[in-house]
Design an enzyme around this catalytic site. Structure first.
Site, PDB file in Angstrom:
ATOM      1  N   ASP A 138      98.316  -7.533  11.740  1.00  0.00           N
ATOM      2  CA  ASP A 138      98.307  -7.786  10.394  1.00  0.00           C
ATOM      3  C   ASP A 138      99.665  -8.603   9.443  1.00  0.00           C
ATOM      4  O   ASP A 138     100.741  -8.609  10.697  1.00  0.00           O
ATOM      5  CB  ASP A 138      98.035  -6.624   9.368  1.00  0.00           C
ATOM      6  CG  ASP A 138      99.248  -5.297   9.163  1.00  0.00           C
ATOM      7  OD1 ASP A 138     100.543  -5.695  10.238  1.00  0.00           O
ATOM      8  OD2 ASP A 138      99.648  -4.660   8.244  1.00  0.00           O
ATOM      9  N   ASP A 181      95.094  -9.562   5.265  1.00  0.00           N
ATOM     10  CA  ASP A 181      95.753  -9.591   5.844  1.00  0.00           C
ATOM     11  C   ASP A 181      96.014  -9.180   7.192  1.00  0.00           C
ATOM     12  O   ASP A 181      96.646  -9.978   7.741  1.00  0.00           O
ATOM     13  CB  ASP A 181      97.432  -9.459   5.232  1.00  0.00           C
ATOM     14  CG  ASP A 181      97.283  -7.960   5.492  1.00  0.00           C
ATOM     15  OD1 ASP A 181      96.501  -7.338   5.378  1.00  0.00           O
ATOM     16  OD2 ASP A 181      99.326  -7.186   4.890  1.00  0.00           O
TER      17      ASP A 181
END
Length: 198
Positions: A138, A181
């Site tokens: 991420d 993300d």
């Protein structure tokens, strides 16, 4: 007798219609209609001159031939329409499948597609005793980008990350957006050490 000779000669004409439809697609119908009109101009006067109602003669054979030709053309037009409808439906289905399995923001496979691919790759790795790695990552501090610069800038960052990472991968690797993300790379044929280096 002349009508019968003409009818015998013209029994192969439906092949012209088939070839016209296969070769010229949409304009094939116009070619077929023009060709049939030419045949009607040549043979119809002969057939009408020799018609005797109540008896089946050569003229009736020729008229039946013309009716058969009209039916051939109608069937070919219907077949062409069905083929067009099928091609459009197939294209629509492919587009819908792509939309269902692609993340619209970054253009990568979405979580649904990644889960499906991961199941297949796990099965393949087990069956053939091959290595398989999964890289999951991420973006640190991504929330701050959205908070400080807005979601449009955050979306741009996600797109840039997707482009840069994709350029570094092998064609056999599957890279997608897991959500938010978070991204995942399915890495066939590499163990954990090699995948970490990659």
């Amino acid at each position: 007798a002349r009508s019968a000779a003409l009818a015998d000669l013209l029994y192969w004409i439906p092949l012209v219609y088939v070839v016209a439809h296969l070769t010229f697609d949409r304009s094939g119908t116009l070619i077929c209609a023009a060709f049939l009109a030419l045949l009607l101009m040549i043979g119809l006067p002969l057939a009408l001159r020799d018609v005797h109602f109540g008896t089946i003669n050569d003229a009736f054979v020729l008229l039946r031939f013309y009716l058969g030709n009209i039916i051939y053309i109608v069937l070919l037009v219907a077949f062409a329409k069905l083929k067009d409808l099928y091609a459009r439906a197939e294209s629509h289905a492919q587009n819908m499948a792509k939309l269902a399995n692609t993340d619209p923001l970054v253009g990568l496979p979405n979580r649904r597609q990644l889960q499906s691919s991961l199941s297949k790759e796990l099965e393949r790795a087990k069956r053939f005793g091959r290595a398989l790695s999964i890289v999951f990552f991420d973006l640190d501090q991504f929330k701050r980008i959205n908070d400080l610069h807005g979601h449009d800038r955050g979306d741009a960052v996600l797109r840039v990350v997707a482009t840069v990472v994709k350029q570094q991968l092998r064609p056999s690797d599957e890279f997608g957006r897991w959500g938010g993300d978070e991204f995942m790379v399915i890495v066939p044929e590499l163990g954990a050490f090699e995948a970490a280096q990659m």
